[in-house]
Design an enzyme around this catalytic site. Structure first.
Site, PDB file in Angstrom:
ATOM      1  N   HIS A 264      49.367 -15.252 -79.042  1.00 55.43           N
ATOM      2  CA  HIS A 264      48.468 -15.257 -80.197  1.00 55.43           C
ATOM      3  C   HIS A 264      49.176 -15.770 -81.458  1.00 55.43           C
ATOM      4  CE1 HIS A 264      44.368 -14.192 -81.150  1.00 55.43           C
ATOM      5  NE2 HIS A 264      44.749 -13.741 -82.332  1.00 55.43           N
TER       6      HIS A 264
ATOM      7  N   HIS B 237      35.420 -19.263 -83.257  1.00 57.41           N
ATOM      8  CA  HIS B 237      34.855 -18.079 -83.900  1.00 57.41           C
ATOM      9  C   HIS B 237      33.346 -18.207 -83.999  1.00 57.41           C
ATOM     10  CE1 HIS B 237      38.644 -16.430 -86.111  1.00 57.41           C
ATOM     11  NE2 HIS B 237      38.807 -16.560 -84.829  1.00 57.41           N
TER      12      HIS B 237
ATOM     13  N   LYS C 100      35.087 -16.992 -75.152  1.00 61.35           N
ATOM     14  CA  LYS C 100      34.481 -15.667 -75.009  1.00 61.35           C
ATOM     15  C   LYS C 100      32.983 -15.792 -74.755  1.00 61.35           C
ATOM     16  CE  LYS C 100      37.578 -12.704 -77.683  1.00 61.35           C
ATOM     17  NZ  LYS C 100      37.668 -11.786 -78.847  1.00 61.35           N
TER      18      LYS C 100
ATOM     19  N   ARG D 291      48.423 -19.309 -81.888  1.00 60.33           N
ATOM     20  CA  ARG D 291      47.054 -19.495 -82.374  1.00 60.33           C
ATOM     21  C   ARG D 291      46.997 -19.243 -83.885  1.00 60.33           C
ATOM     22  NH1 ARG D 291      41.541 -19.305 -80.690  1.00 60.33           N
ATOM     23  NH2 ARG D 291      40.280 -17.652 -81.630  1.00 60.33           N
TER      24      ARG D 291
ATOM     25  N   ARG E 212      43.160 -19.286 -77.107  1.00 59.60           N
ATOM     26  CA  ARG E 212      43.499 -17.920 -76.703  1.00 59.60           C
ATOM     27  C   ARG E 212      44.287 -18.022 -75.390  1.00 59.60           C
ATOM     28  NH1 ARG E 212      37.874 -17.820 -78.060  1.00 59.60           N
ATOM     29  NH2 ARG E 212      37.435 -16.522 -79.889  1.00 59.60           N
TER      30      ARG E 212
ATOM     31  N   TYR F 155      24.618 -22.101 -85.216  1.00 63.32           N
ATOM     32  CA  TYR F 155      25.871 -22.764 -85.574  1.00 63.32           C
ATOM     33  C   TYR F 155      25.728 -24.267 -85.461  1.00 63.32           C
ATOM     34  CZ  TYR F 155      30.793 -23.308 -86.333  1.00 63.32           C
ATOM     35  OH  TYR F 155      32.005 -23.645 -86.877  1.00 63.32           O
TER      36      TYR F 155
END
Length: 298
Positions: free
Chosen positions: A244, A270, A172, A247, A148, A279
């Site tokens: 973006h 993600h 994030k 990406r 990002r 995860y």
């Protein structure tokens, strides 16, 4: 059961439809992606039990990964061919893809770049200046690792592990991930860091930022956007592009090249979509292998 039906579908495409090997491979890759999606979502869905909502969920997932409208439309075509085949063979009675529509391509240009366009943008940069060296390094990094723009401008020198070819990224929600980086981008990072950046008078507080302005402060999001817009204008590119776009192109080129969805999902940072919300990180060597094998500039 998936392998059995995929093998039968392959024979059908080759023998009854006489498709070229490349077309057969493309169809099979689309079905393989659907199977991977069910594995990621931890759904034990067999080909005979797929319903329309499953396909809608899959296409939303693909869209979130940044696939272009063209790629999504091609995938829908592959899925429709597979389920029509299952109806034709009396394996299922109702085609779940019948009412699924491909994204409308229309006049809007896809938000992705092909490899020649990326090369054109890179080659349009004036490498005789320190800013040019920095800009080339930024774009190589964006495209090589799918970062990002916020992750790019905050990339720290201490988080570049060039001995193993990985970047440590704070994404994030302050979540960390390790992202493999291709040889070309890593080469430019080394040159910029060791031969160009050392001559910039870096202001206090920005000593660990890789990308800084000529005044020694962190580069801004807006500046990255402007650099890309100016380069697009310089080569006469008609597409509307942004950081973006690199990406999106990173994800699209990897998946179209054959990389599996879970690996791309992890590299993009993600959230995992699993029932347990835990995860499981893929092996670092495997992620590195995905970049090496499937990324156009590796």
């Amino acid at each position: 059961m998936w392998p059995t039906y995929i093998k039968q579908f392959k024979n059908y495409l080759k023998l009854e439809r006489s498709l070229a090997p490349n077309s057969v491979d493309a169809y099979l890759a689309d079905i393989s992606k659907l199977q991977q999606f069910f594995e990621i979502k931890e759904r034990d869905t067999l080909p005979t039990k797929v319903v329309q909502q499953d396909l809608i969920d899959f296409l939303e997932f693909i869209n979130e990964l940044g696939m272009s409208a063209y790629t999504q439309a091609r995938m829908v075509s592959g899925l429709k061919a597979f389920f029509r085949f299952l109806v034709y063979e009396d394996v299922i009675t109702k085609d779940p893809s019948e009412l699924i529509e491909a994204p409308k391509l229309g006049r809007k240009l896809p938000d992705t770049l092909d490899l020649p366009e990326i090369e054109q943008l890179f080659n349009a940069i004036d490498m005789s200046t320190s800013e040019g060296q920095r800009n080339r390094t930024m774009l190589e990094t964006l495209y090589s690792s799918g970062l990002r723009v916020s992750e790019l401008i905050n990339l720290k020198i201490s988080n570049i592990h060039d001995d193993i070819g990985f970047l440590r990224i704070i994404g994030k929600g302050s979540k960390e991930r390790l992202v493999p980086i291709g040889k070309s981008a890593l080469k430019h990072i080394r040159i910029f860091r060791d031969e160009v950046r050392v001559h910039i008078d870096v202001k206090p507080g920005f000593e660990d930022h890789l990308f800084v302005t000529k005044r020694g402060k962190a580069i801004s999001r807006v500046m990255v956007f402007m650099i890309i817009k100016d380069l697009a204008a310089k080569i006469g590119l008609k597409k509307s592009i942004s950081p973006h776009t690199f990406r999106h192109s990173f994800a699209t080129h990897l998946i179209e090249g054959g990389a599996d969805l879970r690996a791309v999902q992890e590299m993009l940072g993600h959230e995992s979509i699993t029932t347990t919300e835990i995860y499981t990180h893929l092996d670092r060597d495997y992620l590195k292998q995905v970049i090496t094998q499937y990324h156009p500039r590796s």
